[in-house]
Scaffold this active site. Structure first.
Site, PDB file in Angstrom:
ATOM      1  CG  ASP A  47     -23.690   7.861  15.559  1.00  0.00           C
ATOM      2  OD1 ASP A  47     -24.224   7.843  16.712  1.00  0.00           O
ATOM      3  OD2 ASP A  47     -22.950   8.319  14.992  1.00  0.00           O
TER       4      ASP A  47
ATOM      5  CB  CYS B 173      -0.547  17.570 -43.735  1.00  0.00           C
ATOM      6  SG  CYS B 173      -0.696  19.161 -43.288  1.00  0.00           S
TER       7      CYS B 173
ATOM      8  CB  CYS C 196      -2.867  18.623 -39.854  1.00  0.00           C
ATOM      9  SG  CYS C 196      -3.026  17.718 -41.234  1.00  0.00           S
TER      10      CYS C 196
ATOM     11  CB  CYS D 171      -3.096  17.953 -46.362  1.00  0.00           C
ATOM     12  SG  CYS D 171      -3.866  18.529 -44.863  1.00  0.00           S
TER      13      CYS D 171
ATOM     14  CB  CYS E 157      -3.318  22.157 -43.438  1.00  0.00           C
ATOM     15  SG  CYS E 157      -3.496  21.264 -42.071  1.00  0.00           S
TER      16      CYS E 157
END
Lengths: 207, 526
Positions: free
Chosen positions: B342, B95, B98, B35, B38
């Site tokens: 306590d 793609c 990716c 794509c 990318c």
């Protein structure tokens, strides 16, 4: 420790902190009435009196029975060899010689020996939260030897459980057993008993 | 609309120039199914092009056609079996690098980017978060790296001889995560009306893919094939592969080259589905600190339940925590304090430092009035707990709290009874005790859950205060080292604490009440 009978004074926010602290620390007068107040040993532990069976119990043993909650008779103790067990709320038990024990009436204890033949009880080293190396003992196992004017008495464990520690001070200061003030410090050992024992006790002694 | 298109086309052209790739290489990459985002990120392109909503393969094709129309026929080396521009319009194609993560807009799926941003904004508002900033965290399947490597190898094989590629590999390639951030940050900032900043509010996108897990099992399968895999293994120098490829080697699952060649196709294989995304938004913990005082002798510090039965009325933890939780509109809290007392011991004076860790607060802590919260806690009826110096503190507060605990001194006031009258000499004797060592065996009341040890502790000073009208009761003020058992120091614990108050005074001593009057620590003092 005792609980306050009256609710504690409630704080007001406007007071200076120092003044407030002094006021809060003033003791409740109701607490100061009891003298002597119940001791830590009395209020934190359930007291058991352990005595050997006998047809003719010693007259002494009944007088001090008032301070004990439960009396248990066992067959592995000779008459006159009276012991006590203090059981804490968390289950741990402290074992010792009762004030009516025969060794105490004859002029006193001269020495205490934790070496009971098979092993020396004072040599155990228990470590860690899980209490590793603690010896698992039976009710009639010997705990220590008590020497008093030519007689040897054997103190028993009285409960089935793991022995966590013994009172080494008795080796150096056996006289602690003799005086009533210091007898409190003369416990023989601390035990972690098996759960089954506590239910036995409840059945015999009754609650 | 026309202006925007022009602007975007200009951005695309600028990016093509930045990437330094010739048109035929670009077309080649597009045709194997990479794509545009990318492509740009692998070749180090920066800029606003990522956030262009209409950036898609078809847009890139058209820009390329326009710029190099006459070169198309001769120069483009189209991979065998790849799709031509016309084929791209047939059905969704994801793609190969990716797997759809960076493909935020498509022909039919042009709505996708709006979905991601819009759904995130809806999530944030739906959960009721009040925010002044946000930061993005992205998690992607690691297989993506393998796909990137396949693309590199493909390019190397086909264009490696051309000198302009030699120095392009790895220099400045942008990761998928960064590219995603570039793509959606602006739109998110608009929708949430705040800017990006790494502060307390985080949005996490987790991408998963079913094929990713099957590939991982392939990888793991080959790992157990007998021979050892080393990450920095013996560098097998196959022909034409040099050190830069071995760098991918280190990242890609520690397998050697032959193994990777077996698992990852060159060029990368196509997938039928895109990655699925899960969005999560959360706030980092808010830390609220201060000092507390406890006025009741029937309230424990933390929730104490044995066998489903509660011990004590309530707990300091619940009183402070529940109110803080409701004001900050959070999910849960954790209570930490510098030491404990306590259930039957009051905490007075300066108070004990504590910290409440609030998880996932919806309200902004900077917008919260902590003075108001402190008032609310202090005004609760019945007056059991009081809080001082309540404010927000930093993450390091926990460490400061822990560090101080074992070192610091504590001051107490105890109501003591002795078995004889209190004399003036006793008062002098107690006041003269300074820095006295005592040895405490683990008290029997805690011996069931703690190790049997002999603990050496120090009493720094003592002071007895007579009580008007009483001969055998008095108040003992003392200051001791942290970790000292005060009750056992007074009554001796059957002689297991030595020396104890009874042995010092030569009589029996019992403790009736205990209060903590000061915790000397240097934190949360204002």
């Amino acid at each position: 420790m005792t609980d306050a009978a009256v609710p504690p004074p409630s704080p007001t926010l406007e007071e200076d902190s120092e003044v407030e602290l002094r006021r809060l620390l003033l003791p409740d007068p109701n607490l100061l009435i009891l003298s002597p107040p119940p001791s830590a040993v009395d209020s934190n532990y359930v007291h058991y009196f352990i005595a050997g069976t006998s047809l003719y119990p010693s007259p002494f043993c009944f007088s001090c029975l008032e301070s004990y909650v439960i009396c248990k008779l066992v067959d592995f103790l000779k008459p006159g060899h009276d012991q006590y067990i203090y059981r804490h709320a968390n289950g741990l038990c402290v074992i010792g010689l009762a004030p009516t024990h025969a060794s105490l009436s004859e002029g006193g204890v001269t020495s205490v020996d934790f070496n009971v033949g098979k092993s020396d009880r004072s040599e155990i080293k228990v470590t860690g939260k899980r209490k590793k190396n603690a010896q698992l003992l039976e009710p009639n196992s010997a705990l220590c030897k008590v020497y008093a004017s030519d007689n040897i008495y054997i103190a028993r464990c009285c409960i089935k459980g793991s022995l966590l520690e013994v009172n080494n001070r008795l080796i150096k200061e056996p006289g602690l057993l003799n005086s009533s003030e210091t007898r409190e410090f003369a416990t023989q050992g601390v035990y972690s008993p098996r759960p089954i024992w506590t239910s036995e006790l409840y059945q015999d002694g009754g609650i | 609309m026309g202006e925007e298109c022009m602007l975007e086309k200009q951005l695309v052209e600028e990016s093509i120039r930045q990437s330094g790739l010739p048109c035929h290489a670009l077309r080649d990459l597009l045709s194997i199914g990479v794509c545009p985002r990318c492509i740009f990120r692998l070749f180090g392109v920066h800029g606003d092009v990522y956030s262009c909503l209409s950036l898609s393969s078809s847009l890139l094709w058209s820009v390329l056609d326009l710029s190099n129309g006459h070169e198309e026929a001769t120069d483009c080396k189209v991979h065998e079996g790849s799709s031509s521009p016309q084929d791209l319009k047939v059905g969704p194609e994801f793609c190969v690098v990716c797997w759809g993560i960076l493909q935020l807009s498509y022909d039919e799926q042009a709505q996708q980017t709006f979905d991601l941003v819009a759904s995130t904004a809806q999530l944030v508002k739906g959960e009721g978060f009040e925010i002044d900033s946000f930061s993005l965290e992205v998690s992607v399947p690691p297989i993506i790296l393998g796909n990137e490597r396949s693309v590199w190898l493909y390019m190397k094989k086909r264009y490696g001889s051309e000198s302009r590629f030699q120095d392009k590999f790895f220099s400045g390639s942008i990761s998928v995560k960064d590219a995603l951030r570039f793509s959606i940050t602006k739109s998110l900032e608009e929708m949430l009306a705040v800017k990006v900043a790494v502060r307390s509010f985080h949005i996490r996108f987790t991408y998963t893919h079913s094929d990713a897990s099957s590939k991982i099992s392939l990888v793991q399968g080959s790992r157990t094939d007998g021979h050892k895999k080393q990450k920095r293994g013996d560098k097998e120098l196959l022909e034409g592969i040099d050190a830069s490829d071995l760098e991918i080697n280190k990242e890609s699952f520690g397998l050697d080259i032959a193994e990777q060649d077996r698992i990852f196709q060159v060029p990368p294989a196509k997938v039928n589905q895109p990655c699925k995304v899960t969005t999560l938004c959360y706030r980092t913990p808010v830390y609220v600190g201060g000092r507390y005082l406890k006025y009741s002798r029937n309230v424990s510090q933390t929730r104490w339940i044995i066998d489903e039965e509660r011990m004590g009325e309530t707990s300091v933890e619940e009183i402070i925590g529940n109110l803080t939780l409701s004001i900050l509109k959070a999910d849960s809290y954790k209570f930490h304090a510098a030491g404990r007392e306590d259930i039957d011991v009051r905490m007075l004076g300066s108070g004990r430092p504590f910290l409440v860790e609030i998880a996932n607060a919806r309200s902004l802590s900077s917008h919260t009035e902590f003075a108001e919260l402190q008032e609310k806690i202090n005004n609760l009826e019945p007056r059991i707990v009081r809080v001082k110096n309540l404010k927000e503190v930093g993450v390091d507060a926990w460490t400061i709290l822990q560090q101080g605990e074992a070192e610091k001194q504590k001051q107490y006031a105890a109501l003591v009874w002795i078995s004889r009258s209190l004399e003036d000499e006793d008062l002098k004797c107690m006041s003269s005790i300074k820095e006295m060592d005592i040895i405490q065996r683990t008290p029997i009341r805690v011996l069931h859950r703690r190790s049997p040890l002999e603990r050496k502790r120090m009493i720094h000073w003592m002071r007895a205060e007579r009580i008007h009208g009483s001969k055998q009761f008095f108040i003992l003020h003392l200051c001791t080292q942290a970790g000292t058992y005060i009750k056992e120091f007074v009554h001796g614990d059957l002689g297991r604490t030595h020396p104890n108050l009874g042995s010092i005074l030569g009589c029996r001593a019992e403790i009736l009440q205990l209060d903590v009057t000061d915790v000397k620590m240097d934190c949360f003092n204002s």
